[in-house]
Design an enzyme around this catalytic site. Sequence first.
Site, short mmCIF file in Angstrom:
data_model
loop_
_atom_site.label_atom_id
_atom_site.label_comp_id
_atom_site.label_asym_id
_atom_site.label_seq_id
_atom_site.Cartn_x
_atom_site.Cartn_y
_atom_site.Cartn_z
N GLU A 134 0.87 -1.19 0.00
CA GLU A 134 0.00 0.00 0.00
C GLU A 134 0.90 1.22 0.00
O GLU A 134 1.83 1.32 0.80
CB GLU A 134 -0.90 -0.01 1.25
CG GLU A 134 -1.67 1.29 1.45
CD GLU A 134 -2.58 1.31 2.69
OE1 GLU A 134 -2.92 0.23 3.22
OE2 GLU A 134 -2.93 2.42 3.12
N GLU A 139 -2.62 11.82 2.38
CA GLU A 139 -3.46 11.32 3.46
C GLU A 139 -3.28 12.16 4.71
O GLU A 139 -2.18 12.62 5.03
CB GLU A 139 -3.15 9.86 3.79
CG GLU A 139 -4.19 9.27 4.74
CD GLU A 139 -3.93 7.82 5.14
OE1 GLU A 139 -2.79 7.37 5.03
OE2 GLU A 139 -4.89 7.16 5.57
C1 LIG Z 1 -8.97 5.29 2.85
O1 LIG Z 1 -7.66 5.32 2.54
C2 LIG Z 1 -6.74 4.89 3.49
C3 LIG Z 1 -5.42 4.97 2.86
O2 LIG Z 1 -4.50 5.17 3.76
C4 LIG Z 1 -7.03 3.48 3.97
O3 LIG Z 1 -6.12 3.09 4.95
C5 LIG Z 1 -8.40 3.47 4.49
O4 LIG Z 1 -8.76 2.15 4.80
C6 LIG Z 1 -9.37 4.04 3.52
N1 LIG Z 1 -10.55 4.27 4.23
C7 LIG Z 1 -11.69 4.06 3.70
C8 LIG Z 1 -12.76 4.37 4.60
O5 LIG Z 1 -11.90 3.65 2.59
#
Ligand SMILES: *[C@@H]1O[C@H](CO)[C@@H](O)[C@H](O)[C@H]1NC(C)=O
Length: 318
Positions: A134, A139
Amino acid sequence: MRSATFTLAATALFPSALAATYGLTDNYIGSSFLSTFTWEAIADPTAGRVNYVDQQTALSKNLTYANGNTFILRADDTTVLSASGAGRDSVRIRSIKTYTTHVSVFDVRHMPQGCGTWPAAWETDESNWPNGGEVDIIEGVNDESPNAMTLHTSADCTMPASRTMTGTAIVNNCDVNTDGNTGCGVQASTTNSYGPSFNAIGGGIYAMERTSTFIKVWFFPRGSSIPSDVSSGAASINTDNWGTPTAYFPNTDCDIASHFDANNIIINLTFCGDWAGQDSIFQGAGCPGTCVGVDYVNNNPSAFTNAFWDFAAVRVYE
Ligand SMILES: *[C@@H]1O[C@H](CO)[C@@H](O)[C@H](O)[C@H]1NC(C)=O
Ligand SMILES: *[C@@H]1O[C@H](CO)[C@@H](O)[C@H](O)[C@H]1NC(C)=O
């Protein structure tokens, strides 16, 4: 394809003719996102107070808007939610295509802002996490600048403490099973890399280069001197000319090739949840009340008026 361009003659003339050049393979602009990304109406894996809607719903509620070179993804900012019902409507999109060695360029005019917001532009392989890796490119939570660029991986992937980059390393172990899955993050050095300060300058461009030996992320604020191949959306780019990256993740103690597989691009926006919602983090950012109790998200729709992404383009080079 990343091409190692050098010939004997060129090497003699130009000692550093080993060029990291890539050609444009995907140019996501405006309405082209609609047929090239999937709107993921899934339960939030991070326990956020969100209700991800499908594309048809997003378009009909104007939570997705595409026109010319404008592509907007936003949260509902008009509905007071019932505590027992679903979370706040929002969007999460995933590219249909996957990428290994590539450069992704995110030209962002505006990113979601507001207490409780947790936006992300990132890449992963949802069906093989964490083994497929990932890469979080943009972020953060609760408007707290600067931006964090982070890898999350399976075991045996750490970063050297000293690296050539302008950002600051926070944690150097990328393994999701250490440090409570904080990942190996690097903070950008400037406030305008995230949130309201980013939006105040009209955003900027994030670019991530992934090869089998390193991952780099650059942040170019709007109005700064941006390499011309980046700002113009050129048909080919040369990352060697882009200067010191904001974040650098070399393969010194992490075999990048085996820790990352073909990844999708994902853009999401959730509220509260595992990170943004912790009381200490929410209140530490100067946000009122409690996010975990979700009353803030339920009762304050107008607090989410600026919780939107506006992309001028996302370009991928291979
Ligand atoms: C959104 O993106 C982040 C990336 O760091 C991820 O860890 C997270 O699970 C995601 N959250 C959702 C709610 O999709
Ligand atoms: C949908 O959103 C766009 C972008 O914010 C805005 O320009 C447009 O007026 C909105 N359309 C409607 C019907 O509200």
